[in-house]
Design an enzyme around this catalytic site. Sequence first.
Site, PDB file in Angstrom:
ATOM      1  N   ARG A  60       0.828  -1.206   0.000  1.00 44.74           N
ATOM      2  CA  ARG A  60       0.000   0.000   0.000  1.00 44.74           C
ATOM      3  C   ARG A  60       0.865   1.259   0.000  1.00 44.74           C
ATOM      4  O   ARG A  60       2.012   1.247   0.434  1.00 44.74           O
ATOM      5  CB  ARG A  60      -0.913   0.010   1.230  1.00 44.74           C
ATOM      6  CG  ARG A  60      -2.018  -1.031   1.199  1.00 44.74           C
ATOM      7  CD  ARG A  60      -2.941  -0.902   2.409  1.00 44.74           C
ATOM      8  NE  ARG A  60      -2.230  -1.154   3.665  1.00 44.74           N
ATOM      9  CZ  ARG A  60      -1.839  -0.225   4.520  1.00 44.74           C
ATOM     10  NH1 ARG A  60      -2.083   1.054   4.260  1.00 44.74           N
ATOM     11  NH2 ARG A  60      -1.213  -0.546   5.625  1.00 44.74           N
ATOM     12  N   LYS A  62      -8.836  -2.161   0.460  1.00 48.65           N
ATOM     13  CA  LYS A  62      -8.732  -1.325   1.653  1.00 48.65           C
ATOM     14  C   LYS A  62      -9.475   0.003   1.510  1.00 48.65           C
ATOM     15  O   LYS A  62      -9.906   0.593   2.500  1.00 48.65           O
ATOM     16  CB  LYS A  62      -7.260  -1.073   1.983  1.00 48.65           C
ATOM     17  CG  LYS A  62      -6.538  -2.294   2.500  1.00 48.65           C
ATOM     18  CD  LYS A  62      -7.205  -2.893   3.736  1.00 48.65           C
ATOM     19  CE  LYS A  62      -6.385  -4.026   4.324  1.00 48.65           C
ATOM     20  NZ  LYS A  62      -7.097  -4.701   5.454  1.00 48.65           N
ATOM     21  N   HIS A  97     -11.199  -4.236  11.934  1.00 46.86           N
ATOM     22  CA  HIS A  97     -10.111  -4.829  11.158  1.00 46.86           C
ATOM     23  C   HIS A  97      -9.733  -6.136  11.835  1.00 46.86           C
ATOM     24  O   HIS A  97      -8.787  -6.215  12.619  1.00 46.86           O
ATOM     25  CB  HIS A  97      -8.916  -3.873  11.113  1.00 46.86           C
ATOM     26  CG  HIS A  97      -7.858  -4.296  10.147  1.00 46.86           C
ATOM     27  ND1 HIS A  97      -6.529  -3.964  10.309  1.00 46.86           N
ATOM     28  CD2 HIS A  97      -7.919  -5.014   8.998  1.00 46.86           C
ATOM     29  CE1 HIS A  97      -5.824  -4.456   9.307  1.00 46.86           C
ATOM     30  NE2 HIS A  97      -6.645  -5.105   8.510  1.00 46.86           N
ATOM     31  N   SER A 151      -1.791  -5.979   9.115  1.00 42.04           N
ATOM     32  CA  SER A 151      -1.277  -6.918   8.121  1.00 42.04           C
ATOM     33  C   SER A 151      -0.017  -7.610   8.634  1.00 42.04           C
ATOM     34  O   SER A 151       0.896  -6.977   9.165  1.00 42.04           O
ATOM     35  CB  SER A 151      -0.967  -6.162   6.827  1.00 42.04           C
ATOM     36  OG  SER A 151      -0.378  -7.016   5.886  1.00 42.04           O
ATOM     37  N   LYS A 187      -3.813 -12.711  11.245  1.00 38.06           N
ATOM     38  CA  LYS A 187      -5.276 -12.819  11.217  1.00 38.06           C
ATOM     39  C   LYS A 187      -5.747 -13.950  10.311  1.00 38.06           C
ATOM     40  O   LYS A 187      -6.554 -14.788  10.704  1.00 38.06           O
ATOM     41  CB  LYS A 187      -5.910 -11.504  10.748  1.00 38.06           C
ATOM     42  CG  LYS A 187      -5.699 -10.317  11.641  1.00 38.06           C
ATOM     43  CD  LYS A 187      -6.570  -9.140  11.243  1.00 38.06           C
ATOM     44  CE  LYS A 187      -6.439  -8.735   9.789  1.00 38.06           C
ATOM     45  NZ  LYS A 187      -5.068  -8.361   9.405  1.00 38.06           N
ATOM     46  N   THR A 188      -5.238 -13.954   9.082  1.00 40.81           N
ATOM     47  CA  THR A 188      -5.680 -14.959   8.114  1.00 40.81           C
ATOM     48  C   THR A 188      -5.224 -16.350   8.527  1.00 40.81           C
ATOM     49  O   THR A 188      -6.004 -17.310   8.518  1.00 40.81           O
ATOM     50  CB  THR A 188      -5.138 -14.619   6.717  1.00 40.81           C
ATOM     51  OG1 THR A 188      -5.619 -13.329   6.334  1.00 40.81           O
ATOM     52  CG2 THR A 188      -5.589 -15.639   5.696  1.00 40.81           C
ATOM     53  N   ASP A 246     -10.480 -10.741   7.343  1.00 36.27           N
ATOM     54  CA  ASP A 246      -9.861  -9.421   7.482  1.00 36.27           C
ATOM     55  C   ASP A 246     -10.783  -8.301   7.941  1.00 36.27           C
ATOM     56  O   ASP A 246     -10.347  -7.424   8.679  1.00 36.27           O
ATOM     57  CB  ASP A 246      -9.230  -9.022   6.144  1.00 36.27           C
ATOM     58  CG  ASP A 246      -8.273  -7.858   6.269  1.00 36.27           C
ATOM     59  OD1 ASP A 246      -7.472  -7.834   7.220  1.00 36.27           O
ATOM     60  OD2 ASP A 246      -8.312  -6.966   5.411  1.00 36.27           O
ATOM     61  N   ARG A 248       1.330 -12.222  -1.809  1.00 34.01           N
ATOM     62  CA  ARG A 248      -0.075 -12.360  -1.431  1.00 34.01           C
ATOM     63  C   ARG A 248      -0.806 -13.366  -2.308  1.00 34.01           C
ATOM     64  O   ARG A 248      -0.472 -13.578  -3.466  1.00 34.01           O
ATOM     65  CB  ARG A 248      -0.784 -11.005  -1.579  1.00 34.01           C
ATOM     66  CG  ARG A 248      -0.314  -9.937  -0.614  1.00 34.01           C
ATOM     67  CD  ARG A 248      -1.009 -10.070   0.713  1.00 34.01           C
ATOM     68  NE  ARG A 248      -0.562  -9.066   1.665  1.00 34.01           N
ATOM     69  CZ  ARG A 248      -1.154  -8.855   2.840  1.00 34.01           C
ATOM     70  NH1 ARG A 248      -2.209  -9.574   3.184  1.00 34.01           N
ATOM     71  NH2 ARG A 248      -0.697  -7.940   3.658  1.00 34.01           N
TER      72      ARG A 248
END
Length: 527
Positions: free
Chosen positions: A55, A196, A215, A233, A237-238, A252, A317
């Site tokens: 990003r 996002k 988030h 990130s 989380k994933t 997410d 990713r």
Amino acid sequence: MSVGGSRVENVVLKQFTIHSNLSVPQLIEAALARKEGVLTSAGALQVSTGKYTGRSPKDKYIVREPSVISHIQWGTVNQPISPERFEGLYRKALNYMEERDLFVFDGYAGAGEEHRLAIRVVNEYAWHNLFARQLFIRPSGEAPITRQPDFEVISLPGFKADPLTDGTQSETFIIISFEKRVVLIGGTEYAGEMKKSIFSVLNYLLPLKGILPMHCSANVGEKGDVALFFGLSGTGKTTLSADPERHLIGDDEHGWSDRGIFNFEGGCYAKCIGLSEESEPQIWNAIRYGAVLENVAVDPLSRKADYRDNAITENTRAAYPLEYIPGAVASGRAGHPKVILFLTADAFGVLPPISRLTKAQAMYYFLSGYTSKLAGTERGVTEPEATFSACFGAPFLPLYPSVYAEMLGRRIEEHDAKVYLVNTGWTGGAYGTGKRMKLAHTRKMIAAAIDGTLEDAPFGRDPIFGLDIPAEVPGVPAEVLNPRRTWSDPADYDVCATALAKRFADNFKRYEPELPPEIVQAGPKVE
């Protein structure tokens, strides 16, 4: 069909083809024909995002329009841009599109008809449109969306801004106009900007309806026990929510309403550096035909992906639809969570791998949002950097952090949710000296928190951070649970822990005037 819906008037788009709502095979065929990517041996589409592999937070803007001026927390995260500057770029973008093929996806953000946002995504690249199709919520069946979109995302990597005339900081821009209901993206091929941006839009709109945007990832057990995993990130989380013993709701972004939680998306966006079938089988098996691999190295002959290779970026990713995860919750909805986990990748290596929080501590650590930016997730980040990101998502929060924190505090109290702080970062020393927490250990600690067995363990109090640390967790060595014991020199640990505690205190000063004393005093003790 017009691009821009009812908000673009007197614009005739000529000399190109609009490819509307193509299927996954059609989009893959188009991407291959246009040489946008290659197929891997597993069937995924491998692409490169060029020089921007993460990003671009410094290139994100919100149009300073009358209806939003008093609500937005303006600053380095939510940078203002004038309506005139935006209108100029918007018209240039429309002219740019006149001579190019476009790919259009119509779908939703937000599971459940009472919450969902109808979105239209317009792309210059076929693979970007495939990404959007897999990440957002697709219409059920074959029926197209007939209503006008509530918000549009126009992403044109080849359209670059001129900072001198357009008022941007670089050639790249991500601009949200809440009055025009448009997100305009240019100068970057990184597909995560689309995802996002819509998250930022929902973070503005939903609190006005009494819904908490979060988030976080979420999963649910057979008994309906919901768990939330907050974190920036790269904090896990994933990975941690993709549990074979539980059902994934989303990886997410979620909302928490009076009826329970709901996913914002229809897919997952997993960081896959170091991915292995043994440690993360669900994600490994999801990377197949229909998935998109960003910046993953692929052998030119065998077309096998090498997830260990970080030559392009650490921020490799994989994007794939939620149904690629076995047992995922198709509705994207579930009840109220009973367990909330704050994930932090502590680059100092001093926070315990898991600790129990009081409600006041939960508010303190939620507002602090301590973690480390991991390499590659943002432009210019080449190694972990300790940082504070309010509500574990400051880059995506248009409103003041207190708005989200107050909503979370009410939900925790209403539903008696247990809250834990989980360090998925370093142990035995800071980054460069210590080692990353073992995923197997973290999984066991989280399982104990979710099934309630952790509450039966004896707890000790950390003298600096004031956190309750369990003395034992089934399947985890006792010495791992107390970070001070993992350091070769405890005195070095004390120095680093005190330094981090001071960072917490310095960062939290901005919130102290508007918070009750019990929350201010719930932080680390700094002498």
